[in-house]
Design a protein around this motif. Structure first.
Motif, PDB file in Angstrom:
ATOM      1  N   ILE A 280      -3.577 -28.679  53.662  1.00 23.88           N
ATOM      2  CA  ILE A 280      -2.776 -28.337  52.744  1.00 23.88           C
ATOM      3  C   ILE A 280      -3.498 -27.793  51.613  1.00 23.88           C
ATOM      4  O   ILE A 280      -4.599 -28.391  50.950  1.00 23.88           O
ATOM      5  N   ALA A 281      -3.042 -26.431  51.267  1.00 26.27           N
ATOM      6  CA  ALA A 281      -3.822 -25.821  50.115  1.00 26.27           C
ATOM      7  C   ALA A 281      -3.160 -25.790  48.856  1.00 26.27           C
ATOM      8  O   ALA A 281      -2.052 -25.451  48.656  1.00 26.27           O
ATOM      9  N   CYS A 282      -3.688 -26.548  47.746  1.00 29.38           N
ATOM     10  CA  CYS A 282      -2.886 -26.672  46.698  1.00 29.38           C
ATOM     11  C   CYS A 282      -3.796 -25.852  45.386  1.00 29.38           C
ATOM     12  O   CYS A 282      -4.934 -25.935  45.243  1.00 29.38           O
ATOM     13  N   GLY A 283      -3.041 -25.094  44.831  1.00 28.36           N
ATOM     14  CA  GLY A 283      -3.647 -23.962  44.034  1.00 28.36           C
ATOM     15  C   GLY A 283      -4.764 -23.365  44.180  1.00 28.36           C
ATOM     16  O   GLY A 283      -5.651 -23.163  43.328  1.00 28.36           O
ATOM     17  N   ILE A 284      -4.846 -22.939  45.555  1.00 25.23           N
ATOM     18  CA  ILE A 284      -5.782 -21.922  46.331  1.00 25.23           C
ATOM     19  C   ILE A 284      -4.996 -20.662  46.441  1.00 25.23           C
ATOM     20  O   ILE A 284      -4.027 -20.508  47.158  1.00 25.23           O
ATOM     21  N   SER A 285      -5.531 -19.508  45.735  1.00 19.72           N
ATOM     22  CA  SER A 285      -4.793 -18.265  46.056  1.00 19.72           C
ATOM     23  C   SER A 285      -5.080 -17.647  47.376  1.00 19.72           C
ATOM     24  O   SER A 285      -4.133 -16.695  47.774  1.00 19.72           O
TER      25      SER A 285
END
Length: 342
Positions: A280-285
């Motif tokens: 789960i990528a949170c706030g990763i461009s």
């Protein structure tokens, strides 16, 4: 040097606490692919003391042969005894390719062995394959790909005129081969006499440090935060989500460089390469350097308020929204589900 004398793909099977490390099994999986292209065999090299059962597991994991050097000085890793022993084995057996894990041990011993064998070493590889030599098509070489210029470019390196061809490979990059206890066990116990002058240090005591968090390379679930987390005070939210899912947190390079998360949590070309069941990528461009470290995850969920973020190109599920609204809702729903099951 007559390179035709060198045959076989060898894997240095790193052990700690008399347990073969995960990266060794990953390397055997890749070694089998390389060996198939070269029509040769895979040999795992294990150094330790009283580790016969672990040696068998290397065969079960796909190694055609195991060379096991048993000596008291090889029980705990020490630079000089390990370097001496590997130099003796590779000098005698003449492997065409040798693979090491890019761990603390692998990064220490591999360059020392390569220097004594007067051959090259490519460090921190992320990809390996067999290619014909452009000047001599009948000669097959190992093409070793690694990040260069701070991860902005990928360089492919070939050792054309020297053998063995040696590389260290990042843990988590390669796929393990199928494990079967039906595989044939073929173990050679290698007799080694380590001279007294090769023991230049003495281990008086070994202290084990227990990590408070799960290793990111071993986690089945990773909740990863990037620049969009806006600071270290917001990471407890990700830790809560990770705990509910039975995983741990990780981070992008931007978050680590900002001092929000320790270096051992970093995922990407200059960090760890991971293959969790859920990422789960949170706030990763989704810069290419980060994607290289996690794009092989089984299932990827991306949460980002920028709908054009590159992370969505590799995500199985993309949520365009504010992570500070989306993540608390996920936590709330997971708690409801767990309460209902209880």
């Amino acid at each position: 040097m007559n390179i035709s004398e060198y045959k076989g793909v060898f894997v240095f099977a790193e052990q700690r606490d008399q347990k073969v490390q995960k990266v060794a099994y990953e390397l055997i999986g890749k070694a089998k692919e390389l060996a198939k292209d070269l029509d040769t065999t895979v040999t795992a090299v294990l150094l330790g003391h009283n580790m016969q059962e672990e040696a068998k597991k290397l065969c079960f994991a796909g190694a055609d042969n195991v060379i096991y050097a048993d000596h008291e000085l090889l029980d705990e890793y020490m630079t000089e005894p390990y370097t001496y022993t590997l130099h003796q084995i590779f000098g005698e057996k003449k492997p065409e390719i040798v693979l090491y894990g890019a761990s603390a041990i692998g990064r220490d011993v591999a360059p020392r062995v390569s220097a004594r064998l007067k051959t090259g070493l490519t460090a921190d590889c992320t990809s390996l394959d067999i290619r014909a030599d452009k000047d001599n098509p009948e000669q097959l070489n190992l093409a070793m790909t690694r990040p260069a210029f701070g991860g902005n470019l990928m360089a492919t390196i070939v050792i054309g005129n020297h053998r063995p061809q040696m590389a260290t490979v990042r843990p988590g990059v390669m796929q393990r081969a199928a494990y079967s206890e039906e595989n044939k066990v073929n173990i050679e116990e290698y007799k080694i006499d380590i001279p007294a002058d090769r023991k230049n240090v003495e281990i008086l005591d070994v202290t084990r440090i227990i990590q408070q968090r799960m290793n990111v390379e071993d986690a089945k679930v990773l909740v990863s935060g990037g620049r969009g987390m806006h600071g270290p005070d917001n990471y407890p939210m990700l830790e809560e989500l990770a705990d509910l899912l039975g995983g741990t947190i990780s981070a992008s390079r931007a978050a680590v460089d900002s001092g929000w998360v320790p270096k051992d949590r970093q995922v990407g070309q200059t960090g760890k390469t991971v293959r969790p069941n859920l990422y789960i990528a949170c706030g990763i461009s989704g810069a290419i350097q980060h994607l290289a470290g996690m794009e092989e995850s089984d299932f990827i969920i991306a949460i980002n308020k920028d709908e054009s973020a590159p992370i969505f190109e590799v995500a199985d599920v993309g949520i365009v929204g504010d992570i500070f609204k989306v993540v608390p809702l996920l936590i709330e729903e997971l708690k409801k589900e767990q309460a209902a099951k209880a």
